[in-house]
Design a protein around this motif. Structure first.
Motif, mmCIF file in Angstrom:
data_model
loop_
_atom_site.group_PDB
_atom_site.id
_atom_site.type_symbol
_atom_site.label_atom_id
_atom_site.label_comp_id
_atom_site.label_asym_id
_atom_site.label_seq_id
_atom_site.Cartn_x
_atom_site.Cartn_y
_atom_site.Cartn_z
ATOM 1 N N THR A 102 -2.316 -0.050 -7.834
ATOM 2 C CA THR A 102 -1.779 0.648 -8.073
ATOM 3 C C THR A 102 -1.614 0.682 -9.458
ATOM 4 N N HIS B 286 -4.244 -4.010 -3.398
ATOM 5 C CA HIS B 286 -4.642 -2.941 -3.608
ATOM 6 C C HIS B 286 -4.592 -2.608 -4.972
ATOM 7 N N ALA C 257 0.745 -1.516 0.184
ATOM 8 C CA ALA C 257 0.216 -0.055 0.011
ATOM 9 C C ALA C 257 0.586 1.321 -0.215
ATOM 10 N N PRO D 244 -8.324 1.143 -2.241
ATOM 11 C CA PRO D 244 -8.135 -0.348 -1.514
ATOM 12 C C PRO D 244 -8.447 -1.305 -2.326
ATOM 13 N N THR E 298 -3.429 4.963 -5.278
ATOM 14 C CA THR E 298 -3.176 3.632 -4.975
ATOM 15 C C THR E 298 -4.996 3.739 -4.078
ATOM 16 N N ASP F 190 -4.524 -8.105 1.931
ATOM 17 C CA ASP F 190 -5.289 -7.299 1.861
ATOM 18 C C ASP F 190 -4.515 -6.733 0.855
#
Length: 312
Positions: free
Chosen positions: A270, A268, A149, A159, A157, A266
């Motif tokens: 980007t 993300h 992250a 989520p 970025t 988790d």
């Protein structure tokens, strides 16, 4: 100013792996490709391509190719307004880094939605989610599915959600190697699956869930689907994406060796800050597909183990 035909020759050599295949892709002679690459290197006073089998990019070469990709994306938006798009001209290509477990689960829905919405193609690079952001930093791709992250210059970025894993084995394997469950003793001897040398997910999960690192024999399996198939066949235990393992767990073909002790990763998105329509369409498709398929970001339950998948 950059000589863009020469930069295109550099990009073709790097992506095709040789001057001959680059020449075929560009519909020019290998001699012309060589002259363009050498001429640009002389102008810049730096090597862009490391000659070999295959040819590889230097750091500056990767940066140049990344710049060329971004220019092409911007030109693709501008050309129709100028009436400059030639009939039969190839659509722009978006180069994206994605991890194998996402590609095997939720990402295909995003790719299909993007294909319906945009006149552009995808060039997917597989890497583990802990390293895909480095592809962005090096200019190799314009977007990445990542577990990192941290900020990337020139990018934003978003989520995506949480990809859950379960420690699974075939019932007969579990009966032989985990008769008392996932104990420290079992972890010392039970054969395990690992994706590659960077895959330490099994170790992360075992350290958090059992308190020890698994030291049993390792089978190296660099494929998400083969990883699942070999667990089903009873070869070893391993961390499986819950979305793929769920029907097999429900049917009894797999068992969870530590029920309730899952591992959550988790993810993300980007993406380069470029005002390109195709990139906006891809971001919309990826975030929508992730929202439908993944758990909410940070949404693991009390028994979930935080972690990161070290497999491409």
């Amino acid at each position: 100013m950059i000589d863009y035909p020469a930069a295109a020759a550099v990009a073709a050599v790097i992506r095709e792996g040789s001057f001959e295949r680059a020449a075929a892709a560009l519909a020019i002679t290998p001699s012309a490709v060589s002259q363009r690459v050498r001429g640009l290197e002389e102008r810049l006073g730096a090597i862009l391509v490391v000659r070999g089998q295959p040819c590889r990019a230097t750091e500056l070469g990767r940066a140049l190719v990344g710049h060329l990709d971004r220019v092409r994306l911007m030109e693709a938006d501008l050309a129709p307004a100028l009436g400059a798009r030639a009939a039969g001209e190839a659509p722009p290509t978006l180069r994206v880094a994605v991890n194998a477990d996402s590609l095997a689960t939720w990402f295909p829905a995003a790719a299909a939605a993007f294909g319906r919405a945009a006149a552009a193609t995808l060039d997917l690079t597989l890497d583990d989610e802990g390293h895909t952001a480095e592809r962005l930093r090096g200019g190799e791709v314009v977007a990445a599915v990542t577990a990192d992250a941290g900020p990337v210059p020139g990018c934003r970025t978003l989520p995506l959600g949480t990809l859950r894993y379960a420690a699974c084995a075939a019932p007969d394997f579990a009966a032989r190697h985990f008769p008392a469950g996932a104990t420290a003793e079992a972890m010392a001897s039970a054969p395990q699956l690992r994706f590659d040398r960077r895959d330490d997910l099994q170790a992360r999960w075992a350290a958090a869930a059992v308190g020890v690192a698994p030291t049993g024999p390792v089978h190296w399996v660099p494929s998400t689907h083969a990883f699942l198939d070999l667990a089903l066949a009873g070869l070893a235990w391993g961390m499986q994406p819950a979305a793929l393992a769920a029907p097999h767990l429900a049917a009894g073909r797999l068992v969870d060796i530590a029920p309730g002790r899952s591992l959550d990763v988790d993810l993300h998105w980007t993406v380069a800050r470029l005002p390109a329509a195709s990139l906006r369409a891809l971001t919309a498709a990826v975030t929508t597909a992730a929202r439908r398929a993944l758990m909410p970001p940070g949404g693991g339950g009390a028994d979930a183990v935080a972690g990161r998948r070290e497999r491409p």
